[in-house]
Design a protein around this motif. Structure first.
Motif, PDB file in Angstrom:
ATOM      1  N   LYS A   1       0.834  -1.211   0.000  1.00 26.74           N
ATOM      2  CA  LYS A   1       0.000   0.000   0.000  1.00 26.74           C
ATOM      3  C   LYS A   1       0.866   1.258   0.000  1.00 26.74           C
ATOM      4  O   LYS A   1       0.656   2.168  -0.791  1.00 26.74           O
ATOM      5  CB  LYS A   1      -0.928   0.032   1.236  1.00 26.74           C
ATOM      6  N   THR A   2       1.845   1.282   0.909  1.00 30.63           N
ATOM      7  CA  THR A   2       2.708   2.453   0.999  1.00 30.63           C
ATOM      8  C   THR A   2       3.472   2.655  -0.304  1.00 30.63           C
ATOM      9  O   THR A   2       3.557   3.756  -0.832  1.00 30.63           O
ATOM     10  CB  THR A   2       3.679   2.299   2.185  1.00 30.63           C
ATOM     11  N   HIS A   3       3.996   1.552  -0.822  1.00 27.85           N
ATOM     12  CA  HIS A   3       4.740   1.625  -2.082  1.00 27.85           C
ATOM     13  C   HIS A   3       3.852   2.248  -3.169  1.00 27.85           C
ATOM     14  O   HIS A   3       4.267   3.170  -3.879  1.00 27.85           O
ATOM     15  CB  HIS A   3       5.166   0.211  -2.470  1.00 27.85           C
TER      16      HIS A   3
ATOM     17  N   VAL B   1      -2.923  10.301   2.051  1.00 26.49           N
ATOM     18  CA  VAL B   1      -2.717   9.946   3.455  1.00 26.49           C
ATOM     19  C   VAL B   1      -2.588   8.427   3.560  1.00 26.49           C
ATOM     20  O   VAL B   1      -3.497   7.679   3.215  1.00 26.49           O
ATOM     21  CB  VAL B   1      -3.857  10.452   4.366  1.00 26.49           C
ATOM     22  N   ASP B   2      -1.420   8.009   4.022  1.00 26.18           N
ATOM     23  CA  ASP B   2      -1.101   6.584   4.138  1.00 26.18           C
ATOM     24  C   ASP B   2      -1.497   6.118   5.540  1.00 26.18           C
ATOM     25  O   ASP B   2      -1.230   6.810   6.522  1.00 26.18           O
ATOM     26  CB  ASP B   2       0.425   6.450   3.940  1.00 26.18           C
ATOM     27  N   ASP B   3      -2.109   4.954   5.633  1.00 29.04           N
ATOM     28  CA  ASP B   3      -2.520   4.388   6.927  1.00 29.04           C
ATOM     29  C   ASP B   3      -3.522   5.288   7.644  1.00 29.04           C
ATOM     30  O   ASP B   3      -3.304   5.726   8.778  1.00 29.04           O
ATOM     31  CB  ASP B   3      -1.301   4.138   7.832  1.00 29.04           C
ATOM     32  N   ILE B   4      -4.635   5.512   6.996  1.00 27.82           N
ATOM     33  CA  ILE B   4      -5.661   6.389   7.533  1.00 27.82           C
ATOM     34  C   ILE B   4      -6.295   5.772   8.793  1.00 27.82           C
ATOM     35  O   ILE B   4      -6.837   6.493   9.638  1.00 27.82           O
ATOM     36  CB  ILE B   4      -6.741   6.680   6.449  1.00 27.82           C
TER      37      ILE B   4
HETATM   38 MG    MG Z   1       2.347   0.990   4.773  1.00 29.59          MG
END
Ligand code: MG
Ligand code: ADP
Length: 463
Positions: A156-158, A212-215
């Motif tokens: 997801k982050t990638h 926004v990552d990891d909401i």
């Molecule tokens: Mg992540």
């Protein structure tokens, strides 16, 4: 960050891992610690003070040595806590706790963003990837938020960092901010403390593309949720012709516990899931890693690792880096025996080889039913008993979340899984008999003995 710097950071990580041992590297650095290079400085961004202090106390010489090997000079090592400058220190010195207020770094100054070009696309993540690409190409389309969800280490982050980079490259005039949910929260709280909310608001509400990552980090943080809702509305209603909000989350937004208006908005756009990588994708990721490291990794080794490390990409990377570290200590090419030796625990530790399928197979054999029955809507005692035991064992030994288990087991609701797992726990407490198939047909077996035997067969401890 340009490709040369990215390459140097990669080499540096590898050098540090070689210096301190890969296990230690994975524990203390892994991919949680971000490394940036600037003017003879090695800057580490750590998520917790404890990790920062530990690295500062124990691993600065190794970082310096690895850097010196690559760049020919000793660097200044700087450790930042959560993006805030907390400590600057020289070789070997412990990280001093600074009393002055932390300097905030710009939240979008993430120079080590992952790129879409290195993202391996396969069946498991194709939908998420194509939707993300479209989001970048069609910024001018009617506004809809995009939310990508999936378990830990699935990319997801990638992916969302890749989107940020692509937007910055393809739309240089737009302001695109990538920020982790945790940093958004911390910055908001710091802004409140410093009576500086306006700056914070201007920054986020006026941007064109907010990622926004990891909401899910905003769960149980009411004030931040409120602020984020306003940010969301401001961007959505800005009237700008090009704008987007892209979010990542560890589960479907329905399963979050957020204030209803925010929850509604999160689910109102495109929601796509990233699934664990299938065998082909795992192999391709390994091949790409090998070529990035300019290492010849035979197909047999790729196959060996990919088959033994299912689950997430992080595990795959861990295995690969360990192999590279071990190979660096051994002259000659990487071979299957070398890989088997380096990664012996992947195959000899049965717990690692434990999968949902292996649990299903063992349970199906004991209950004398087939796989189709397991996923049918059948409510008969034997089938539902078997299903509950599978859910219980998957939960206990693979530590998947209830929603994840539900999805893997014929799209069952997460409460069904929770109830099933609890029921088995109760049966075990009372040693209630469970009906299974034996050589003489169906018999009632002791639930405790049944579960203990299954666990022994699967090679997972009973505790
Ligand atoms: Mg992540
Ligand atoms: P998440 O944010 O979902 O927990 P990450 O994006 O941090 O997962 O991914 C974990 C690691 O796996 C990162 O190093 C990332 O680059 C890598 N990774 C994940 N998916 C892919 C992919 N499809 N192709 C290449 N690398 C991947």
């Amino acid at each position: 960050m340009n490709e040369t710097v990215a390459g140097t950071v990669r080499d540096l990580r590898q050098g540090i891992a070689r210096g301190i041992g890969d296990d230690r590297f994975q524990t203390w650095f892994g991919d949680k610690v971000q490394i940036e290079l600037e003017d003879g400085k090695v800057r580490l961004q750590v998520a917790s003070r404890f990790v920062g202090e530990w690295i500062g106390t124990n691993y600065v010489p190794a970082i310096e040595a690895a850097y010196e090997k690559i760049c020919g000079a000793k660097p200044v090592v700087e450790i930042l806590l959560n993006g805030a400058a907390r400590s600057t220190q020289r070789a070997g010195a412990a990280v001093p706790a600074r009393r002055d207020p932390p300097k905030r770094i710009q939240p979008d100054r993430v120079t080590d963003l992952a790129s879409l070009t290195t993202f391996v696309v396969g069946r498991s993540n194709e939908l998420a990837y194509t939707t993300a690409r479209r989001a970048v190409e069609e910024l001018s389309e009617p506004y809809r938020p995009l939310l990508i969800h999936g378990g830990v280490g699935l990319g997801k982050t990638h992916l969302v960092q890749g989107i940020c980079r692509a937007v910055q490259r393809e739309h240089p005039l737009l302001t695109c901010i990538y920020i982790r949910g945790e940093d958004f929260t911390n910055q908001f709280i710091a802004a409140l403390d410093a009576h500086n909310e306006q700056n914070f608001r201007d920054r986020y509400r006026n941007c064109d593309v907010l990622i926004v990552d990891d909401i899910h980090f905003l769960e149980n943080k009411r004030a931040t949720q409120g602020e984020f809702l306003y940010t969301f509305k401001a961007i959505q209603e800005s009237g700008k012709s090009r704008r987007a909000i892209i979010l990542s989350c560890d589960r479907h937004p329905r399963l979050l516990s957020l204030a209803p208006p925010l929850q509604d908005r999160l689910g109102s756009g495109t929601v796509v899931e990233i699934h664990p990588p299938d065998l082909e994708t795992r192999k391709e990721i390994l091949r790409r890693r090998a070529s990035a490291y300019r290492r010849e990794v035979p197909e047999a080794v790729v196959d060996f690792i990919a088959r033994n490390v299912a689950g997430n990409v992080r595990g795959l990377d861990g295995a690969f880096y360990r192999l590279i570290a071990v190979a660096a200590l051994n002259p000659g090419p990487i071979t299957l025996p070398l890989a088997q030796q380096a990664l012996y625990d992947l195959v000899t530790d049965p717990k690692r080889a434990l999968t949902v399928e292996s649990i299903e197979d063992a349970v199906l054999a004991r209950f004398g039913i087939n796989r189709n029955m397991l996923y049918s809507a059948a409510r008969d005692r034997i089938v539902s008993g078997a299903r509950s035991i599978v859910m219980y064992l998957v939960r206990k030994h693979l530590r998947l979340s209830f929603p994840q288990i539900g999805r893997l087991m014929g799209n069952k609701n997460h409460t069904t899984v929770l109830v099933a797992a609890r029921r088995v726990e109760e049966q075990l407490t009372r040693d209630t008999p469970i009906t299974v198939k034996s050589a003489n047909g169906f018999v009632d077996a002791s639930s405790r003995i049944l579960v203990a035997e299954l666990e022994a067969e699967l090679g997972c401890s009973a505790s």
